[in-house]
Enzyme design. Sequence first.
Site, PDB file in Angstrom:
ATOM      1  N   LYS A   1      40.246  51.121  41.848  1.00  0.00           N
ATOM      2  CA  LYS A   1      41.512  50.400  41.706  1.00  0.00           C
ATOM      3  C   LYS A   1      42.701  51.348  41.551  1.00  0.00           C
ATOM      4  O   LYS A   1      43.784  51.076  42.065  1.00  0.00           O
ATOM      5  CB  LYS A   1      41.452  49.448  40.522  1.00  0.00           C
ATOM      6  CG  LYS A   1      40.550  48.236  40.747  1.00  0.00           C
ATOM      7  CD  LYS A   1      40.589  47.308  39.535  1.00  0.00           C
ATOM      8  CE  LYS A   1      39.379  46.405  39.445  1.00  0.00           C
ATOM      9  NZ  LYS A   1      39.428  45.201  40.254  1.00  0.00           N
TER      10      LYS A   1
ATOM     11  N   GLU B   1      47.709  47.411  33.292  1.00  0.00           N
ATOM     12  CA  GLU B   1      48.683  46.633  34.059  1.00  0.00           C
ATOM     13  C   GLU B   1      49.428  45.705  33.130  1.00  0.00           C
ATOM     14  O   GLU B   1      48.881  45.253  32.121  1.00  0.00           O
ATOM     15  CB  GLU B   1      47.965  45.766  35.109  1.00  0.00           C
ATOM     16  CG  GLU B   1      47.599  46.517  36.347  1.00  0.00           C
ATOM     17  CD  GLU B   1      46.891  45.630  37.359  1.00  0.00           C
ATOM     18  OE1 GLU B   1      46.812  44.395  37.171  1.00  0.00           O
ATOM     19  OE2 GLU B   1      46.418  46.187  38.367  1.00  0.00           O
TER      20      GLU B   1
ATOM     21  N   ARG C   1      35.549  43.543  53.118  1.00  0.00           N
ATOM     22  CA  ARG C   1      34.418  42.775  53.664  1.00  0.00           C
ATOM     23  C   ARG C   1      34.905  41.371  53.974  1.00  0.00           C
ATOM     24  O   ARG C   1      36.060  41.039  53.711  1.00  0.00           O
ATOM     25  CB  ARG C   1      33.312  42.693  52.623  1.00  0.00           C
ATOM     26  CG  ARG C   1      33.861  42.149  51.305  1.00  0.00           C
ATOM     27  CD  ARG C   1      32.816  41.801  50.300  1.00  0.00           C
ATOM     28  NE  ARG C   1      33.354  41.727  48.953  1.00  0.00           N
ATOM     29  CZ  ARG C   1      33.973  40.682  48.431  1.00  0.00           C
ATOM     30  NH1 ARG C   1      34.146  39.589  49.146  1.00  0.00           N
ATOM     31  NH2 ARG C   1      34.444  40.708  47.196  1.00  0.00           N
TER      32      ARG C   1
ATOM     33  N   HIS D   1      37.906  34.591  35.565  1.00  0.00           N
ATOM     34  CA  HIS D   1      38.272  35.480  36.673  1.00  0.00           C
ATOM     35  C   HIS D   1      37.398  35.306  37.911  1.00  0.00           C
ATOM     36  O   HIS D   1      37.415  36.137  38.808  1.00  0.00           O
ATOM     37  CB  HIS D   1      38.270  36.951  36.241  1.00  0.00           C
ATOM     38  CG  HIS D   1      39.206  37.226  35.103  1.00  0.00           C
ATOM     39  ND1 HIS D   1      40.549  36.934  35.173  1.00  0.00           N
ATOM     40  CD2 HIS D   1      38.997  37.736  33.875  1.00  0.00           C
ATOM     41  CE1 HIS D   1      41.121  37.269  34.032  1.00  0.00           C
ATOM     42  NE2 HIS D   1      40.205  37.736  33.212  1.00  0.00           N
TER      43      HIS D   1
HETATM   44  P1  ADP Z   1      37.956  42.111  40.163  1.00  0.00           P
HETATM   45  O1  ADP Z   1      37.960  43.308  41.052  1.00  0.00           O
HETATM   46  O2  ADP Z   1      37.014  42.261  39.005  1.00  0.00           O
HETATM   47  O3  ADP Z   1      37.805  40.812  40.897  1.00  0.00           O
HETATM   48  P2  ADP Z   1      40.827  41.817  40.065  1.00  0.00           P
HETATM   49  O4  ADP Z   1      41.659  42.990  39.821  1.00  0.00           O
HETATM   50  O5  ADP Z   1      40.713  41.326  41.467  1.00  0.00           O
HETATM   51  O6  ADP Z   1      39.388  42.096  39.457  1.00  0.00           O
HETATM   52  O7  ADP Z   1      41.307  40.623  39.148  1.00  0.00           O
HETATM   53  C1  ADP Z   1      40.552  39.441  39.027  1.00  0.00           C
HETATM   54  C2  ADP Z   1      41.402  38.319  38.460  1.00  0.00           C
HETATM   55  O8  ADP Z   1      41.961  38.708  37.203  1.00  0.00           O
HETATM   56  C3  ADP Z   1      42.604  37.957  39.300  1.00  0.00           C
HETATM   57  O9  ADP Z   1      42.280  37.031  40.301  1.00  0.00           O
HETATM   58  C4  ADP Z   1      43.542  37.371  38.261  1.00  0.00           C
HETATM   59  O10 ADP Z   1      43.167  36.048  37.963  1.00  0.00           O
HETATM   60  C5  ADP Z   1      43.278  38.208  37.036  1.00  0.00           C
HETATM   61  N1  ADP Z   1      44.228  39.322  36.927  1.00  0.00           N
HETATM   62  C6  ADP Z   1      44.114  40.543  37.490  1.00  0.00           C
HETATM   63  N2  ADP Z   1      45.160  41.327  37.199  1.00  0.00           N
HETATM   64  C7  ADP Z   1      45.982  40.596  36.408  1.00  0.00           C
HETATM   65  C8  ADP Z   1      47.244  40.838  35.757  1.00  0.00           C
HETATM   66  N3  ADP Z   1      47.874  42.009  35.861  1.00  0.00           N
HETATM   67  N4  ADP Z   1      47.778  39.836  35.042  1.00  0.00           N
HETATM   68  C9  ADP Z   1      47.150  38.653  34.912  1.00  0.00           C
HETATM   69  N5  ADP Z   1      45.979  38.362  35.478  1.00  0.00           N
HETATM   70  C10 ADP Z   1      45.385  39.309  36.225  1.00  0.00           C
END
Ligand code: ADP
Length: 611
Positions: A116, A200, A297, A235
């Site tokens: 990430k 973040e 993917r 999530h």
């Molecule tokens: P993963 O790779 O584990 O799927 P992500 O980075 O894609 O993790 O985040 C998964 C979910 O977490 C997102 O769809 C969102 O709902 C929540 N999320 C991620 N980053 C943030 C953020 N900065 N603020 C609020 N919610 C977040």
Amino acid sequence: MMKSLLIANRGEIACRVIRTARRLGIRTVAVFSEADATALHVRLADDAVPIGPAVARESYLVSEKIIAAAHSSGAEAIHPGYGFLSENAGFAEAVQAAGLVWVGPSPESIRAMGLKDAAKARMIAAGVPVTPGYLGEDQSPERLQAEADAIGYPVLIKAVAGGGGKGMRRVEGAGDFADALQSCRREAAASFGDDRVLIEKYILSPRHIEVQVFGDKHGDVVHLFERDCSLQRRHQKVIEEAPAPGMDAATRQQVCAAAVRAAEAVDYVGAGTVEFIADASQGLSADRIWFMEMNTRLQVEHPVTEAITGVDLVEWQLRIASGEPLPRRQEQLAIDGWAMEARLYAEDPRKGFLPSTGTLEVFELEGQARIDTGVEQGAVISPFYDPMIAKVITHADTRDEAREQLAEVLEEAVIWPVRTNAGFLVQALRQPEFAAGTMDTGLIAREGEALMPPERPSEDALREAAGALVGERRLAGFRLNAPPRRTASFLLDGAAIEVVGSQPEDEGAEAVLISEAGQTWELRHWRITGTGAGGAGDGAILSPMPGRVIAVDVAEGDRVAKGQMLLTLEAMKMEHGLIAPFDGTVGALETEVGAQVSEGALLVRIEAEES
Ligand code: ADP
């Protein structure tokens, strides 16, 4: 175009890939673990190769076994599906090194987006807006804390190697940071073997918006518009749709252009998804939508994009892997109507969404929808894999129509005895905020109990089912409310319930399934418990009627407590449980399972405890 393809996956996605490959005249090869020998994907494929034990670690996740299976079956190419090895750069490399065609982006692209922090750094360089935060060059707790303080709370700590919603901690204030960091690191080390984190800003009212992109081997990239996957539980996506509600043309244009830049920045080839997070507190606006990560993917939710664009994304993947140019240019792609997808899981919402395993004795799921599944009636849901059993996708002119159609299909599902989240999905689809398209990712957590499906069927459905059990004539009598009315006991999913109705007669079914609101219950025939005629006083348990002994729960000499079940008699298609009238010992057992007994026959004698 390739002539043969091995699908390194199972379940619905393997079936889905096989269908497109077959339509294109490509020979398909499935791989399967011991738990999947009779699975649908194995039967659908032209050829199937066993790759070992049920546990994925020893079968679906072993690159060498998959590559060997491709060689032995003469497959030219490998499609990884999603999950398993799909985002494993080492596997992509091994496939290519083995002289096989890899249906996916290059190992370099996968790596570039795999962590990430590195991915965010690259996106910043490419001019893609990213969530405000700290990328964690310095991983000391002091520095991380200082960065979090500077960003302002709440913040989100994310494992750089994280995925699947794991390795994330929301921190409300400076005082909680140190503990949250420690626990996030522990989880990250255990799950991903890498305890580095980034920080973040926690976006309030977050919406999950993602853009489908496609690149070919000639350097061209297009997007196929956005999806909204904001309805999530812990999530994890629950319901997805395309397009995103409230997205105006200008915002769409900017977000999709950013996604194309992201793909171009890593020379992307094949199907990919660029995920963004939007601060939707004041609607969707391009200056409040930030890059989160790229999934290299095909996604679970790709069918909603297929529905609105009329493109078969797997066909595009196969053409592009074969070296063909993108089948359409950007200006030849447009959005048609609205599509929505629900993920149907074998899990019990009322038991904390615990996976529910077992045989799908009844699996009826149909209606005005596309149903992507890897199972059929009679299949076994094993504990070894993801419990998703189907994706249900609807497509209509408007969001409301697609939503209502989806709710109706799920509402009519009859699945038993495996529990599913169908009833929960129906509630979610009809939840007012979701219906209005103003949901955010926290909706399910906030609503909680309100989204739980009903615990028991409605009284009407129960009475109707009870009527079916006791016979038509009585049902009619009941509907006329004709006296005499009695309260009788039934077993609903094994638990005793009372239904106001009439006496059973010697006809009617043994058990019926009640399906309502996406839930299915089993109602069994009457079970009357008693101590048996004349049994209460001296401990002699006599048969209350002629019948057959179908279960004996005690043996001679057993100590029994008052009310304990001794044996069960079946008579007139009813079960009669005979229970101990007082604490005591089983003195004599005069019968056995299968015995036909006449009314008044001595079955068991209970001797009172000497005090
Ligand atoms: P993963 O790779 O584990 O799927 P992500 O980075 O894609 O993790 O985040 C998964 C979910 O977490 C997102 O769809 C969102 O709902 C929540 N999320 C991620 N980053 C943030 C953020 N900065 N603020 C609020 N919610 C977040």
